[in-house]
Write a protein that holds these residues in place. Structure first.
Motif, mmCIF file in Angstrom:
data_model
loop_
_atom_site.group_PDB
_atom_site.id
_atom_site.type_symbol
_atom_site.label_atom_id
_atom_site.label_comp_id
_atom_site.label_asym_id
_atom_site.label_seq_id
_atom_site.Cartn_x
_atom_site.Cartn_y
_atom_site.Cartn_z
ATOM 1 N N LEU A 85 0.886 -1.143 0.244
ATOM 2 C CA LEU A 85 0.025 -0.210 0.092
ATOM 3 C C LEU A 85 0.725 1.439 -0.138
ATOM 4 O O LEU A 85 0.425 2.338 -0.921
ATOM 5 N N GLU A 86 1.974 1.206 0.773
ATOM 6 C CA GLU A 86 2.876 2.461 0.744
ATOM 7 C C GLU A 86 3.503 2.575 -0.717
ATOM 8 O O GLU A 86 3.737 3.598 -1.036
ATOM 9 N N GLN A 87 3.909 1.496 -1.233
ATOM 10 C CA GLN A 87 4.411 1.602 -2.625
ATOM 11 C C GLN A 87 3.510 2.193 -3.766
ATOM 12 O O GLN A 87 3.849 2.732 -4.387
ATOM 13 N N ALA A 88 2.211 1.877 -3.373
ATOM 14 C CA ALA A 88 1.193 2.227 -4.395
ATOM 15 C C ALA A 88 0.835 3.724 -4.016
ATOM 16 O O ALA A 88 -0.050 4.430 -4.742
ATOM 17 N N GLY A 89 1.656 4.392 -2.901
ATOM 18 C CA GLY A 89 1.193 5.700 -2.631
ATOM 19 C C GLY A 89 -0.367 5.706 -1.920
ATOM 20 O O GLY A 89 -0.615 6.902 -1.731
ATOM 21 N N MET A 90 -0.818 4.759 -1.324
ATOM 22 C CA MET A 90 -2.001 4.732 -0.834
ATOM 23 C C MET A 90 -2.125 4.955 0.950
ATOM 24 O O MET A 90 -2.874 5.595 1.561
#
Length: 139
Positions: A85-90
């Motif tokens: 989720l962090e890598q996806a920017g969420m």
């Protein structure tokens, strides 16, 4: 010589039958649930985390342990789920200033927008899925 079979019979006990029906029903619904989220390029577990943060996060962040307690189904590695989720920017993660061992998760604007986009469509999907039932039957 043929050994007698006494453990399993053609006839299923009511409690065993109920359990098997619940498992099959869960499998059917979970499969449909996973397919629904594919259209949004997110997993059901990821949406669940975003939903938890959307509802509970009050500017102070939420710890992994707290997120884990509120998940609908157990995820063996919450850290990896949060990594994606962090890598996806969420989401964003930050170490707590008072205890550096604690990492808190925060919903990012992109994560907020994802919940805003998915939630009404999820509700519409669920209303349609259960439209054959009355409110009393659902509850």
């Amino acid at each position: 010589t043929k050994r007698p079979k006494t453990a399993l019979t053609e006839e299923v006990e009511p409690s065993q039958g109920a359990f098997l029906h619940m498992l099959r029903t869960h499998d059917l619904f979970w499969s449909e649930h996973l397919k629904f989220f594919q259209d949004f390029d997110i997993t059901a577990q990821q949406y669940n985390v975003l939903r938890i943060l959307y509802v509970m996060e009050d500017g102070k962040g939420i710890s992994c342990q707290t997120i884990g307690r509120f998940l609908l189904n157990r995820v063996p590695d919450i850290t990896r789920l949060l990594d994606r989720l962090e890598q996806a920017g969420m989401i964003e993660r930050r170490r707590c200033c008072t205890d550096r061992r604690v990492v808190r998760a925060y919903l990012s604007p992109l994560g907020h927008d994802k919940v805003e986009a998915v939630h009404p469509l999820l509700l519409a999907y669920l209303r349609k899925r259960f439209s054959h039932m009355s409110t009393e039957e659902i509850l």
